[in-house]
Design an enzyme around this catalytic site. Structure first.
Site, PDB file in Angstrom:
ATOM      1  N   CYS A   1     -18.742 -14.820 -39.942  1.00  0.00           N
ATOM      2  CA  CYS A   1     -19.319 -16.022 -40.563  1.00  0.00           C
ATOM      3  C   CYS A   1     -18.276 -16.320 -41.722  1.00  0.00           C
ATOM      4  CB  CYS A   1     -20.585 -15.412 -41.165  1.00  0.00           C
ATOM      5  SG  CYS A   1     -21.448 -16.845 -42.141  1.00  0.00           S
TER       6      CYS A   1
ATOM      7  N   CYS B   1     -20.126 -17.223 -44.981  1.00  0.00           N
ATOM      8  CA  CYS B   1     -20.525 -15.984 -45.836  1.00  0.00           C
ATOM      9  C   CYS B   1     -19.463 -15.617 -46.783  1.00  0.00           C
ATOM     10  CB  CYS B   1     -21.211 -15.112 -44.800  1.00  0.00           C
ATOM     11  SG  CYS B   1     -22.129 -15.638 -43.629  1.00  0.00           S
ATOM     12  N   ASP B   2     -18.091 -15.291 -45.623  1.00  0.00           N
ATOM     13  CA  ASP B   2     -17.111 -14.455 -46.331  1.00  0.00           C
ATOM     14  C   ASP B   2     -15.880 -15.212 -46.538  1.00  0.00           C
ATOM     15  OD1 ASP B   2     -18.850 -12.361 -45.681  1.00  0.00           O
ATOM     16  OD2 ASP B   2     -18.280 -12.085 -43.832  1.00  0.00           O
TER      17      ASP B   2
END
Ligand code: NDP
Length: 333
Positions: free
Chosen positions: A158, A161-162
């Site tokens: 993701c 997300c990261d």
């Protein structure tokens, strides 16, 4: 209450117990919706507005896959696009406003061999006259050496997300679809370079997404290339790449590997209960009808082809209307 065709011993005991109780004490839901992505929430909105008083179990990712994406430019109604999590938040509020009973739990067991159907969560057991399955799909991984061990330590599924953890780093994105293009483009906001590694000699992504990737100066592309191993002690340090055109392997130093190779449908609960296709998507006829009468499917769980938020929402709507007709035809309303 109409009971039992065939079911597991535990559920059989449960239904016998229900028979002993005053039947008016036993609530049977009109419909339960599994999943809170565009398909589930749209089904909820339509079911609530048809007075079905639907219960919606969100599953483990309330809002579904769009909550881990960035900008959505192709959902009609938003002239400048909208962030995925914001869109899902609005959809959820709309569902609550029209009366959907949203419960933040996952179904852990579904018994479709009984009637009414049984849906169990960690905390509750429901009986329901119909079921709308909108459990979506989950990201796939490569299954190669180092991938699992270094998950969260440079391996990710993701970018949204990261991505911010990888400022000024050199990254790889694996895949050749729209997700891979989107993740690569997003990662260029942070990274020094992003290399898209794809096993074939062309992408399957839409031409507009490919074009954006090709034009971006931070993005490099390696066609005919497969990652065989991810190396590193406590963080990703390099990958072993197999060049399948020239039949040779080499090591490439890298700081992070983002996997964007598609999704598998979330259908574990329905194995041996519903007809699934060879990739485990729920087989449907006439858009939402599964192999079990009274059980409908919508969204990515039954759609290996289109997989769009808007098509999922549309089919969620159809599933709710089909459910209403089913309940009416059976005189269950
Ligand atoms: P896709 O299934 O479209 O693409 C998956 C990609 O991963 C393919 O290129 C495939 O390779 C590759 N792949 C699959 N398995 C492996 C493996 N084991 N090893 C290496 N590579 C592998 O999935 P996406 O998630 O990209 O897209 C799903 C749907 O969502 C599509 O319909 C897409 O259009 C849509 N989408 C739309 C977006 C947008 O419009 N903004 C953004 C993201 C997704 P191969 O080509 O060789 O099969």
């Amino acid at each position: 209450m109409k009971l039992i065709i065939a079911c597991t011993t535990e559920n059989l005991i449960y239904v016998i117990y229900l028979n002993y109780m005053n039947k008016t004490d036993v609530k049977i839901e009109n419909t339960i919706i599994l999943g809170s992505g565009p398909a589930g929430l749209t089904a909820g909105i339509y079911a609530a507005r048809s007075n079905l008083e639907p219960i919606l179990l969100t599953g483990s990712t309330p809002g579904g896959q769009l909550t881990i994406t960035t900008e959505v430019e192709n959902f009609p109604g938003f002239e400048n696009g909208i962030m995925g999590p914001v869109l899902m938040d609005i959809m959820q509020k709309q569902a609550i406003n029209v009366g959907v009973n949203i419960i933040n739990e996952s179904a852990i067991e579904v018994d479709l061999k009984t009637y009414p159907f049984i849906v169990k969560t960690q905390n509750q057991t429901f009986l329901t006259n119909s079921l709308i399955i909108a459990t979506g799909a989950s990201a796939k991984f490569l299954g190669i050496d180092g991938e699992n061990r270094l998950m969260g330590k440079g391996v990710s599924g993701c970018a949204t997300c990261d991505g911010a953890f990888f400022r000024e780093k050199n990254l790889i994105v694996v895949g050749g679809g729209d997700s891979a293009m989107e993740e690569a483009l997003f990662l260029t906001k942070f990274a020094s370079s992003v290399t898209i590694v794809h096993r074939k000699d062309s992408f399957r992504a839409s031409s507009i997404m490919q074009e954006r990737a090709f034009k971006n100066e931070k993005i490099k592309i390696l066609f005919n290339s497969e990652i065989k191993k991810i190396n590193g002690e406590n963080k990703v340090e390099s990958v072993i790449i197999f060049d399948n055109k020239h039949n040779k392997e080499y090591t490439m130093p890298i700081d992070g590997v983002f996997i964007a190779i598609g999704h598998t449908p979330n259908t574990k609960l329905f194995v041996n209960q519903l007809d699934l296709d060879e990739m485990n998507f729920i087989k449907v006829q006439n858009i939402t009808n599964t192999s079990k009468e009274g059980v409908f499917a919508a969204g990515d769980v039954s759609d290996p082809k289109y997989k769009q938020a808007i098509s999922s929402a549309g089919i969620g709507c159809i599933a709710a209307i089909d459910t209403m007709h089913y309940l009416e035809d059976k005189n269950l309303l």
